[in-house]
Design an enzyme around this catalytic site. Structure first.
Site, PDB file in Angstrom:
ATOM      1  N   ASN A 161       9.255 -10.532 -17.553  1.00  0.00           N
ATOM      2  CA  ASN A 161       9.302  -9.434 -18.535  1.00  0.00           C
ATOM      3  C   ASN A 161      10.513  -8.527 -18.365  1.00  0.00           C
ATOM      4  OD1 ASN A 161       8.209  -8.362 -16.200  1.00  0.00           O
ATOM      5  ND2 ASN A 161       6.782  -7.013 -17.250  1.00  0.00           N
ATOM      6  N   LYS A 184      13.677 -16.595  -6.698  1.00  0.00           N
ATOM      7  CA  LYS A 184      12.922 -17.561  -7.509  1.00  0.00           C
ATOM      8  C   LYS A 184      12.579 -16.832  -8.808  1.00  0.00           C
ATOM      9  CE  LYS A 184       9.788 -20.471  -9.132  1.00  0.00           C
ATOM     10  NZ  LYS A 184       9.671 -19.823 -10.443  1.00  0.00           N
ATOM     11  N   PRO A 185      13.339 -17.121  -9.891  1.00  0.00           N
ATOM     12  CA  PRO A 185      13.033 -16.450 -11.156  1.00  0.00           C
ATOM     13  C   PRO A 185      11.821 -17.085 -11.835  1.00  0.00           C
ATOM     14  CG  PRO A 185      14.918 -17.920 -11.440  1.00  0.00           C
ATOM     15  CD  PRO A 185      14.473 -18.055 -10.001  1.00  0.00           C
ATOM     16  N   GLY A 237       4.528  -9.423 -10.159  1.00  0.00           N
ATOM     17  CA  GLY A 237       3.732 -10.345 -10.970  1.00  0.00           C
ATOM     18  C   GLY A 237       2.289  -9.889 -10.999  1.00  0.00           C
ATOM     19  N   SER A 238       1.392 -10.844 -11.208  1.00  0.00           N
ATOM     20  CA  SER A 238      -0.003 -10.471 -11.424  1.00  0.00           C
ATOM     21  C   SER A 238      -0.715 -10.144 -10.108  1.00  0.00           C
ATOM     22  CB  SER A 238      -0.750 -11.613 -12.115  1.00  0.00           C
ATOM     23  OG  SER A 238      -0.929 -12.676 -11.205  1.00  0.00           O
ATOM     24  N   GLU A 259       4.548  -5.693  -6.378  1.00  0.00           N
ATOM     25  CA  GLU A 259       4.473  -4.877  -7.596  1.00  0.00           C
ATOM     26  C   GLU A 259       3.601  -5.668  -8.552  1.00  0.00           C
ATOM     27  OE1 GLU A 259       5.665  -2.024  -7.703  1.00  0.00           O
ATOM     28  OE2 GLU A 259       7.235  -2.002  -6.196  1.00  0.00           O
ATOM     29  N   CYS A 293       4.314  -3.833 -17.074  1.00  0.00           N
ATOM     30  CA  CYS A 293       3.183  -3.517 -16.189  1.00  0.00           C
ATOM     31  C   CYS A 293       2.800  -2.049 -16.314  1.00  0.00           C
ATOM     32  CB  CYS A 293       3.549  -3.801 -14.742  1.00  0.00           C
ATOM     33  SG  CYS A 293       4.135  -5.445 -14.496  1.00  0.00           S
ATOM     34  N   GLU A 390      -5.495  -6.334 -18.556  1.00  0.00           N
ATOM     35  CA  GLU A 390      -4.155  -6.103 -19.106  1.00  0.00           C
ATOM     36  C   GLU A 390      -3.976  -6.938 -20.367  1.00  0.00           C
ATOM     37  OE1 GLU A 390      -0.340  -5.390 -16.549  1.00  0.00           O
ATOM     38  OE2 GLU A 390      -1.499  -6.964 -15.604  1.00  0.00           O
TER      39      GLU A 390
HETATM   40  C1  SIN Z   1       7.505  -3.185 -15.097  1.00  0.00           C
HETATM   41  O1  SIN Z   1       6.800  -3.070 -16.052  1.00  0.00           O
HETATM   42  O2  SIN Z   1       7.207  -3.985 -14.194  1.00  0.00           O
HETATM   43  C2  SIN Z   1       8.765  -2.370 -14.894  1.00  0.00           C
HETATM   44  C3  SIN Z   1       8.895  -1.238 -15.816  1.00  0.00           C
HETATM   45  C4  SIN Z   1       9.999  -0.279 -15.453  1.00  0.00           C
HETATM   46  O3  SIN Z   1      10.719  -0.439 -14.465  1.00  0.00           O
HETATM   47  O4  SIN Z   1      10.150   0.691 -16.193  1.00  0.00           O
END
Ligand code: SIN
Length: 486
Positions: A161, A184-185, A237-238, A259, A293, A390
């Site tokens: 994202n 690792k993308p 990620g999740s 995160e 996120c 989510e």
């Molecule tokens: C994210 O949604 O993981 C990042 C959002 C941000 O850095 O503003």
């Protein structure tokens, strides 16, 4: 699709991985296909890296670490700033690549390039401020010091994202600290990372310092966790995947920053500036078509201002233009893939079946690509899936509330703790509520709080560790205590 052709940074007909400063195919000679979510057309095929490529990348990073760690912080900063300049010079191409592969609206993708570059600027500077400590000794014949040293080889497992910004938020501090690594993308957005690798090469960053291996997620991540050379892993990620990584990190006690997911409450009090609150809600909810996120997932509005707020918000949502992500006049591009659209459909259907009212949108858009109309739902209640899971899509669920204590309780009633927002013009309430919300990031009269110089990260099941800010470099450093007898 003219913009799809003729990239300077990538040969779109012949995509390669970046290991030890070389452009390589996968040893298994297998590929995966990337599709443009705006059109469903094939963009290209990407080599499917696996264990072998991960091993090579980690070995290259280990070798490169010997010299990279010995450079001064000033020398590393020069490389980072050169890389930053190259990112900015190539903003159009980087944004176009991102837009084609994962569907981010082009103008927003340009914003992401700048955001990504800002992490390089910040950490080039921050690397020069890695200070140690001296500690008063309790005897006269000793001197005590703490020095900070890079942890070694790191791995960054990055999400689709924010393909560039989440990579530089990890690599910026790592490289500034003197670490080298493997990225690792996500399989939905490997091209942005590989275009970035081209800039790494152009910046003259020594070979092996940055390695990009796209491909078989399980195999690559198994190698990252099992290879003793990798000392720290940062994953965005999740929550579900994050939990499995905690288990994988245990045998070798690897440092881990996570995160993970979020379910952000967005609270509009009756004393809020409703114009600003609706602008904030629009930015927070519909940024990246709702695929962040930190997106507002539950918009709580005080009963006394609900109708007025909804009128303003719905009017603004109606103005959002949806379409091919490369169209510079649109604000809402496609979702990343069909699975993303199905999840949004499921959440809206579930909400409507349980009594929600669709005020705007509420269905797929167009007959090709992965589009979903920007949507506003009223009369949302706790029983609906959208209130706990989510959605990762452009749906704004509105819930009415009556008092402050009640809304704080509701807002905190989640397994997540990444971001929360509140809009109020009462300073005491602003402080009181900000302090009561159990989330790592608070947008107080601010719908987009992220910034390179500020710590970003979650509480509860949104993970641990902080990225950004002076805090973001800590995990890439070991503190070593030296006791000197004199
Ligand atoms: C994210 O949604 O993981 C990042 C959002 C941000 O850095 O503003």
């Amino acid at each position: 699709m003219e913009k799809n052709k003729g990239f300077k940074l990538l040969d779109i007909e012949d995509i390669k991985l970046f290991i030890n400063g070389e452009w390589v195919s996968s040893s298994s000679n297998s590929y995966f296909t990337l599709k443009n979510p705006s059109t469903g057309e094939t963009v290209t095929k990407v080599p499917r890296g696996g264990r072998k490529e991960a091993i090579e990348a980690i070995e290259a990073a280990s070798e490169a670490f010997q010299n990279w760690a010995k450079l001064t912080a000033y020398e590393r900063a020069d490389y980072l700033l050169k890389l930053r300049d190259l990112m900015l010079e190539n903003e159009d191409e980087l944004a176009t690549i991102m837009s084609i592969e994962m569907g981010k609206a082009y103008t927003e993708a340009c914003g992401e390039v700048k955001y990504a570059a800002s992490f390089l600027t910040w950490y080039a500077e921050e690397g020069r401020r890695i200070y140690g400590e001296t500690i008063p000794a309790s005897v006269s014949n000793k001197r005590l010091f703490v020095v900070k040293q890079p942890v070694g080889v790191i791995a960054a497992i990055t999400p689709w994202n924010f393909p560039l910004a989440m990579m530089t938020r990890k690599l910026g501090p790592a490289l500034a600290a003197g670490c080298t690594g493997i990225v690792k993308p996500a399989s939905q957005s490997p091209l942005s990372a590989l275009a970035f690798a081209k800039l790494v090469e152009m910046a003259g960053i020594p070979k092996g310092v940055v390695n990009i291996v796209a491909g078989a997620t399980q195999e690559i991540s198994d190698e990252i966790f099992e290879n003793p050379s990798v000392k720290k892993i940062s994953f965005t990620g999740s929550t579900e995947v994050g939990k499995t990584l905690v288990e994988k990190s245990a045998p070798l006690l690897k440092k881990l920053a996570l995160e993970l997911g979020g379910h952000a409450p967005f609270i509009v009090f009756e004393d809020a500036d409703l114009e600003k609150a609706s602008e904030g809600a629009l930015a927070s909810k519909f940024r990246n078509a709702g695929q962040t996120c930190v997106c507002a997932n539950r918009i709580y509005v005080h009963e006394n201002v609900k109708d007025k707020f909804l009128k303003i918000l719905v009017e603004k949502v109606k103005q959002l233009k949806i379409g091919n992500s490369l169209d510079e006049t649109i604000q809402i591009g496609p979702l990343v893939n069909e699975e993303g659209v199905r999840k949004v459909e499921e959440h809206v259907l579930d909400a409507v079946e349980k009594g929600a009212t669709v005020l705007q949108g509420g269905r797929r858009f167009g007959d090709q690509g992965c589009f979903y109309e920007p949507t506003v739902l009223a009369d949302v209640t706790k029983e609906m899936k959208i209130m706990t899971e989510e959605t990762f899509g452009p749906v704004a669920p509105i819930i009415a509330f009556n008092n402050e204590d009640e809304v704080i309780k509701e807002a905190n009633d989640t397994i997540y703790g990444l971001a929360a927002y509140l809009y109020t013009s009462d300073i005491s309430r602003a402080v009181r509520v900000s302090e009561s919300l159990n989330f790592g990031v608070i947008g107080l009269n601010d719908g987009v709080p992220g910034a390179a110089q500020a710590p970003f990260g979650g509480m509860n099941q949104s993970g641990y560790g902080r990225e950004g800010g002076h805090q973001g470099i800590r995990d890439y450093l070991e503190e070593k205590y030296i006791s000197l007898g004199i």
